[in-house]
Design a protein around this motif. Sequence first.
Motif, mmCIF file in Angstrom:
data_model
loop_
_atom_site.group_PDB
_atom_site.id
_atom_site.type_symbol
_atom_site.label_atom_id
_atom_site.label_comp_id
_atom_site.label_asym_id
_atom_site.label_seq_id
_atom_site.Cartn_x
_atom_site.Cartn_y
_atom_site.Cartn_z
ATOM 1 N N ALA A 136 -139.231 26.330 -13.268
ATOM 2 C CA ALA A 136 -139.424 25.126 -14.094
ATOM 3 C C ALA A 136 -139.207 23.838 -13.322
ATOM 4 O O ALA A 136 -139.280 22.751 -13.887
ATOM 5 N N ASP A 137 -138.948 23.942 -12.004
ATOM 6 C CA ASP A 137 -138.542 22.731 -11.280
ATOM 7 C C ASP A 137 -139.703 21.801 -10.951
ATOM 8 O O ASP A 137 -139.475 20.681 -10.489
ATOM 9 N N ASN A 138 -140.945 22.212 -11.198
ATOM 10 C CA ASN A 138 -142.077 21.282 -11.158
ATOM 11 C C ASN A 138 -142.488 20.858 -12.578
ATOM 12 O O ASN A 138 -142.724 19.671 -12.824
ATOM 13 N N VAL A 139 -142.598 21.821 -13.489
ATOM 14 C CA VAL A 139 -143.106 21.458 -14.824
ATOM 15 C C VAL A 139 -142.134 20.578 -15.602
ATOM 16 O O VAL A 139 -142.562 19.679 -16.349
ATOM 17 N N ALA A 140 -140.823 20.782 -15.415
ATOM 18 C CA ALA A 140 -139.861 19.949 -16.164
ATOM 19 C C ALA A 140 -139.975 18.474 -15.767
ATOM 20 O O ALA A 140 -140.159 17.619 -16.639
ATOM 21 N N PRO A 141 -139.922 18.125 -14.462
ATOM 22 C CA PRO A 141 -140.109 16.705 -14.141
ATOM 23 C C PRO A 141 -141.515 16.201 -14.456
ATOM 24 O O PRO A 141 -141.685 15.028 -14.817
ATOM 25 N N ALA A 142 -142.543 17.069 -14.366
ATOM 26 C CA ALA A 142 -143.900 16.617 -14.717
ATOM 27 C C ALA A 142 -143.945 16.196 -16.184
ATOM 28 O O ALA A 142 -144.625 15.241 -16.554
ATOM 29 N N LEU A 143 -143.208 16.900 -17.036
ATOM 30 C CA LEU A 143 -143.206 16.576 -18.466
ATOM 31 C C LEU A 143 -142.255 15.437 -18.809
ATOM 32 O O LEU A 143 -142.570 14.574 -19.634
ATOM 33 N N LEU A 144 -141.086 15.445 -18.178
ATOM 34 C CA LEU A 144 -140.034 14.494 -18.584
ATOM 35 C C LEU A 144 -139.988 13.238 -17.725
ATOM 36 O O LEU A 144 -139.350 12.260 -18.077
ATOM 37 N N GLY A 145 -140.627 13.279 -16.549
ATOM 38 C CA GLY A 145 -140.589 12.143 -15.628
ATOM 39 C C GLY A 145 -139.276 12.105 -14.858
ATOM 40 O O GLY A 145 -138.324 12.822 -15.194
ATOM 41 N N GLY A 146 -139.211 11.299 -13.818
ATOM 42 C CA GLY A 146 -137.979 11.146 -13.036
ATOM 43 C C GLY A 146 -137.482 12.457 -12.445
ATOM 44 O O GLY A 146 -138.268 13.305 -12.034
ATOM 45 N N PHE A 147 -136.166 12.590 -12.396
ATOM 46 C CA PHE A 147 -135.550 13.828 -11.909
ATOM 47 C C PHE A 147 -135.185 14.724 -13.091
ATOM 48 O O PHE A 147 -134.679 14.232 -14.110
ATOM 49 N N SER A 148 -135.410 16.035 -12.935
ATOM 50 C CA SER A 148 -134.943 16.995 -13.939
ATOM 51 C C SER A 148 -134.166 18.095 -13.258
ATOM 52 O O SER A 148 -134.554 18.575 -12.185
ATOM 53 N N LEU A 149 -133.103 18.524 -13.895
ATOM 54 C CA LEU A 149 -132.297 19.644 -13.410
ATOM 55 C C LEU A 149 -132.429 20.807 -14.386
ATOM 56 O O LEU A 149 -132.312 20.611 -15.598
#
Length: 298
Positions: A136-149
């Motif tokens: 999920a480390d590409n799709v999460a920031p693609a959806l949420l913007g910025g940095f995602s953990l």
Amino acid sequence: NEIKIFAPATIANVSCGFDVLGLCLDTVGDEMVIRKTNKKGITISKLVGQDLPLETKKNVAGVAGLAMLEKLNLDHGFEIEIYKKIKAGSGIGSSAASSAGTVWAINELLGKPFATKELVPFAMQGEKLASGTAHADNVAPALLGGFSLVRSYDPLDIIKIPTPSELYATVIHPQIEVKTSDSRSVLKQNITLKKSIIQIGNLGGLISGLYTSDYDLISRSLHDEIVEPLRAILIPGFNEVKQNAIKCGALGAGISGSGPSIFALSKGKEMAEKVAKTMSETYKNLNIDYDIHVSKIN
Ligand code: HSE
């Protein structure tokens, strides 16, 4: 009934956060048009810029969209046009852009039945098709913007991390393709306690630095003890590009996702552009073709 979107490229791992950390680029990405159709299911009607399958179940956008539609009881479907600017196998989340873009756009067209975070599991199905692993480390920031953990995969727990305002990314792509599945197969399944202590310290440091806009701490933390040493051999000129970027003033540099793109983070746009010049010159001297981008993280 129709929406046109920008589906952003992303940098996964960000050195010390293998499979758990990613960031979203502001200016690099694909374009997509998604529209409601009477025909049920997902139809990929156009795919420009890359040679990828149009068949719904073989296309990451199709698979992500179908995973979402399974949770909804609709009497209609969606048609997707994809204008790829991100090359497949470049390491900046090409499959994630298509997967995340699809589910985000469908959600918009339906009046947002899902919160954005709830779209992550659907988009992850696209990643599973592309690489064999539903990371999920590409799709999460693609959806949420910025940095995602990705704090946890089971249960899925995605945390949005703040982005310091002057943080910029430079990404250089040597013109070769590395399949994520291949660059995952070189990894070891076990790591030593010693290495995990170093990695955990750096990931904690990086997250703390992002929260407090402490650029020196971000710089000290951009180190990968576990994955980079094994994958670097797949990337032409990796050590030279990385060292030159840091010498030039970048906060740090590493492999973008599963490579072969190399990223550097810098404080300020000017520095990121200077770093881009140095990285480009390094590849020119090595006779390696490339393309390069400087982007804000957003
Ligand atoms: N975390 C994944 C990997 C990202 O490094 O394999 C792939 O883009």
